[in-house]
Motif scaffolding. Structure first.
Motif, mmCIF file in Angstrom:
data_model
loop_
_atom_site.group_PDB
_atom_site.id
_atom_site.type_symbol
_atom_site.label_atom_id
_atom_site.label_comp_id
_atom_site.label_asym_id
_atom_site.label_seq_id
_atom_site.Cartn_x
_atom_site.Cartn_y
_atom_site.Cartn_z
ATOM 1 N N PRO A 63 0.818 -1.224 0.000
ATOM 2 C CA PRO A 63 0.000 0.000 0.000
ATOM 3 C C PRO A 63 0.846 1.267 0.000
ATOM 4 O O PRO A 63 1.925 1.313 0.577
ATOM 5 C CB PRO A 63 -0.801 -0.136 1.304
ATOM 6 N N THR A 64 0.299 2.299 -0.663
ATOM 7 C CA THR A 64 0.933 3.609 -0.688
ATOM 8 C C THR A 64 -0.074 4.656 -0.223
ATOM 9 O O THR A 64 -1.297 4.429 -0.280
ATOM 10 C CB THR A 64 1.418 3.972 -2.105
ATOM 11 N N PRO A 65 0.388 5.821 0.215
ATOM 12 C CA PRO A 65 -0.546 6.862 0.674
ATOM 13 C C PRO A 65 -1.469 7.376 -0.416
ATOM 14 O O PRO A 65 -2.522 7.951 -0.113
ATOM 15 C CB PRO A 65 0.398 7.967 1.170
ATOM 16 N N ASP A 66 -1.092 7.195 -1.679
ATOM 17 C CA ASP A 66 -1.875 7.752 -2.780
ATOM 18 C C ASP A 66 -2.981 6.820 -3.276
ATOM 19 O O ASP A 66 -3.657 7.140 -4.257
ATOM 20 C CB ASP A 66 -0.951 8.088 -3.953
ATOM 21 N N LEU A 67 -3.173 5.687 -2.641
ATOM 22 C CA LEU A 67 -4.191 4.747 -3.109
ATOM 23 C C LEU A 67 -5.585 5.371 -3.061
ATOM 24 O O LEU A 67 -5.951 6.027 -2.081
ATOM 25 C CB LEU A 67 -4.194 3.483 -2.243
ATOM 26 N N PRO A 68 -6.395 5.152 -4.106
ATOM 27 C CA PRO A 68 -7.802 5.577 -4.017
ATOM 28 C C PRO A 68 -8.550 4.689 -3.034
ATOM 29 O O PRO A 68 -8.092 3.598 -2.679
ATOM 30 C CB PRO A 68 -8.313 5.371 -5.445
ATOM 31 N N GLU A 69 -9.718 5.149 -2.596
ATOM 32 C CA GLU A 69 -10.516 4.384 -1.636
ATOM 33 C C GLU A 69 -11.844 3.990 -2.260
ATOM 34 O O GLU A 69 -12.437 4.764 -3.024
ATOM 35 C CB GLU A 69 -10.770 5.207 -0.374
ATOM 36 N N LEU A 70 -12.285 2.777 -1.953
ATOM 37 C CA LEU A 70 -13.617 2.371 -2.387
ATOM 38 C C LEU A 70 -14.653 3.309 -1.779
ATOM 39 O O LEU A 70 -14.540 3.701 -0.612
ATOM 40 C CB LEU A 70 -13.912 0.930 -1.952
#
Length: 257
Positions: A102-109
């Motif tokens: 995981p990275t801080p820039d991941l989108p969220e469901l």
């Protein structure tokens, strides 16, 4: 193979190669790229993962880091997961970049909402409704924007149904669910106006409680393919087209066809 319950290995992913992943479930095959997507827990935090025989790519995170055992794709390629009461979704996950962690820039469901009745162990999106089978009964949620009304359809089964149904499938608009008991695989025909359904046993099921159902949603159903094969006397291989069973454990994710 719904006619015999026999399985053939498609691929196997050893989670011992991914020690920080402690949970895999809620799987579906993306209709835009024909790749498996599942809800995974990375370091005990929920994410959406893209899986194949080469490994796991993290593409998004779940609301509050939660997990789900039930998920599916709609025909437009939107991935939808439900925890039994809460529903999440994300559009076009095939367009998202995959990461080894995981990275801080991941989108969220997106959090869609909360429903009034608990859904079953696996669910399928059908005609803008979320469908699952629980204790032999069909639970239906209207996914139309702003609705999310949920009800239990009254059974009018051609064949009695009972127990847990952990494998849900959509084949070219036709709904199927397989019983964890091995009792069989059933075609489910809901009547949304009458709020009833007919359940008809169409084939066998593999006995397991560590499972998930997923398939290529635009292919013909195995029972249709088997009928064609019988009529053409072309053998039983066609009856396995598009039939998938995902066997899940903490140590291995195995996809059978």
């Amino acid at each position: 193979d719904w006619t015999t319950s026999n399985r053939s290995l498609h691929w196997s992913l050893s989670l011992s190669d991914h020690p920080k992943i402690t949970f895999v479930n809620g799987c579906g095959i993306g209709p835009k790229d024909n790749i498996v997507y599942c809800i995974v827990a990375y370091a005990d935090v929920g994410h959406l993962g893209r899986l194949d025989g080469n490994g796991v790519a993290i593409v998004a995170r779940t609301p509050a880091g939660g997990t789900s055992v039930s998920a599916s794709f709609d025909e437009a390629g939107t991935f939808l997961a439900d925890t039994g009461r809460q529903i999440w979704k994300i559009a076009a996950p095939h367009e998202l970049k995959g990461w080894s962690e995981p990275t801080p820039d991941l989108p969220e469901l997106d959090w869609v909402g909360k429903v009034d009745l608990f859904h079953g162990a696996d669910s399928v999106i059908w005609r803008e409704h979320l469908i699952s089978v629980k204790n032999g009964n069909v639970i239906i949620t209207n996914l139309t924007e702003g609705d999310l009304s949920t009800w239990q359809a009254m059974p009018n089964p051609a064949d009695p149904m009972s127990g847990t149904f952990g494998g849900g499938y959509l084949y070219s608009g036709r709904l199927y669910f397989s019983a964890n008991s091995g009792e069989g695989t059933y075609q489910i025909e809901p009547d949304l106006q009458a709020r009833t359904f007919i359940g008809t046993r169409v084939g066998a099921a593999f006995r397991t409680s560590r499972n998930d159902g997923l398939n290529c949603i635009f292919t013909r159903s195995p029972d249709e393919a088997a009928a064609d094969a019988d009529s053409k006397d072309s053998g039983s291989q066609s009856s396995r087209l598009g039939a998938w069973l995902s066997i899940l454990s903490m140590f291995e994710h195995t996809l059978y066809q």
